[in-house]
Design a protein around this motif. Sequence first.
Motif: not given
Length: 134
Positions: A114-124
Motif C-alpha cells: 500500500d505504501c509503495l503504491a501510494r508513494t509511486s502514484d504521488e511520484r508519478s
Amino acid sequence: MKTIFLALALFATGAHAAANPDASPCDGVEDDHQTLGCSVSQRDTAVKLLDENFQNLLERVNTQYGANKAEANDLIAKLKTAQDAWKKLRDADCAVEVFPAKPGSEAFNIDQNDCLARTSDERSEYVESILQPE
C-alpha cells in the motif's frame, strides 16, 4: 458434498472472472489473502505507471532539448539521479510506515504494498508534470 459445493463455487468465480476481463483482484475483497492480492495488484499498477511516466519524461527531454544534446544528456542524468534518490527515500519511508509489523507477515506485505503504491502514484503525478507545456 462440501467438496462439490466448493468446486462449483470456484468454477463460478473463475467463469465470472473470465466473462469480466475488467475484474480486479480488488473486487469483492473479503479476507486478508484477497487484501494481499489487491495490494500487490495496486502496487504493480502504480510502479508500472511511474516507470511509463518516467520514460515519457525522458522522451520529452529529448524532444524539447533535441537541438542541444549536451543539455539533454545533463538533464537526463539529473533526472535519473533524482529518481534513484527518490526510490531510496520511498523505501526508507515505507520501512518506517510499516514498523513494527513483522517482515514477511501478511500485514507487513499489505502495508508495504500500500505504501509503495501510494508513494509511486504521488511520484508519478510529479514526474508527469515535469516539462509539460503550460
